[in-house]
Design an enzyme around this catalytic site. Sequence first.
Site, PDB file in Angstrom:
ATOM      1  CG  LEU A  45      38.349  34.123  39.010  1.00  0.00           C
ATOM      2  CD1 LEU A  45      37.643  33.087  39.892  1.00  0.00           C
ATOM      3  CD2 LEU A  45      37.604  34.269  37.689  1.00  0.00           C
ATOM      4  CG  ASP A  46      36.431  40.655  36.943  1.00  0.00           C
ATOM      5  OD1 ASP A  46      37.606  41.081  36.990  1.00  0.00           O
ATOM      6  OD2 ASP A  46      35.745  40.660  35.911  1.00  0.00           O
ATOM      7  N   PRO A  47      35.986  40.400  41.431  1.00  0.00           N
ATOM      8  CG  PRO A  47      36.364  42.320  42.718  1.00  0.00           C
ATOM      9  CD  PRO A  47      36.519  41.775  41.320  1.00  0.00           C
ATOM     10  CB  ALA A  49      34.207  36.238  38.517  1.00  0.00           C
ATOM     11  NE  ARG A 179      35.289  42.790  34.101  1.00  0.00           N
ATOM     12  CZ  ARG A 179      36.031  43.853  34.448  1.00  0.00           C
ATOM     13  NH1 ARG A 179      35.478  45.048  34.548  1.00  0.00           N
ATOM     14  NH2 ARG A 179      37.321  43.707  34.696  1.00  0.00           N
TER      15      ARG A 179
END
Length: 297
Positions: A45-47, A49, A179
Site C-alpha cells: 500500500l502507498d505510504p 494510503a 493513482r
Amino acid sequence: MARKKGREVNGWLIVDKPAGVTSTAVVAKVRWALDAKKAGHAGTLDPDATGVLAVALGEATKTVPIVTDALKCYDFTVTWGAETTTDDASGDVIRSADARPDADAIRAALPALTGEIMQVPPAFSAVKVDGERAYDLAREGVEMELAARPLWVESLTLLEAGPDTARLEMVCGKGGYVRSIARDLGRALGCLGHVAHLRRTWSGPFEAQDGVAFDRIDRSEQAWLDECLRPLETGLSDLPMLRATPEGAIRIRNGNPGQVTDGAEWGELVWVRDAAGPVCIGRYQGGMVQPERVFNL
C-alpha cells in the site's frame, strides 16, 4: 551458520494501515511485536494510503502469492483540475485544467477503464527500470517512459460526485495502481486529476474492518496479537482443498507426489491438508498432488 532469532509464529495478522506509514514499516513492527522469525505482506500500500495490509508470518509466507493474485477493493477520492508528479496529493502540480466533469460524464468514461486494460504505472512506483526502482529514478529527476502493463479491473463504480472531486470504488487484480486510474480518468475527461484519499477495504479473504490498529502493535500486546492471528489456510480460500491419505501426506511432506481422496481438474493448483493441518500447495495430477510449496508445521 547462526539461526534466526524469534518465535515460530505461523498465520496471518490483518492490519488496518494508517496514512504516513510504509508497508515495510508495518511488517517490521508486526515481526518485532510478535518476536516472529519470518514475516512478509501480500501487496504493498502507498505510504499515504490506508486500509487492509495482510501480514503473513512463518509458514504463511508461502501462501503470499495466492493472496497477492486475488482481487482487491479500493475506495478512493479523485481531485479534479490538476495532475501531479506522483499522481496523488503528495506530489507537485505539473499540469492544471479548469474543466470539471459532471456525474454523467464520469460514468460514461468508466467502461474504458474496466475489464482487461493496459495501465502505465506512476513514475513514483516500485516498478523496476534497468534494475532500479522507478521512484528512486523519479526522485533524481530522471525522465523515463514506463511500459504499459495488463490489469484486470473487475469493476469501477462512481460512488459520489462533487464539484471538484469524485469518490469511486475499484475492484481489480494484481498490480493495479489506483493513482494511474485517477490520472487516466482525468485525462480522458479533459479535466486532469489525482488521488486525494485512498483506502483498501478488502484484499482477497481479508477486510480492513477486521484489521488490528497500528498503534496496538507492540510487544506489550503480544498475547492479544497472538489471539488475533488468522490460520495459515485463511490465505488459501481461493484454492480448492483436497485431503491427503495418511501415506500421501508423508510422501508430500518429503517433496514427492502423494495420493489424495478428492478430485480436481488436471493441473489445477490446489492445497492439501490431512488431520494435522495444511500439508502443501501443489498441482492435481489424477488422484495425486505434486507439491510446489510444502508446509513445515
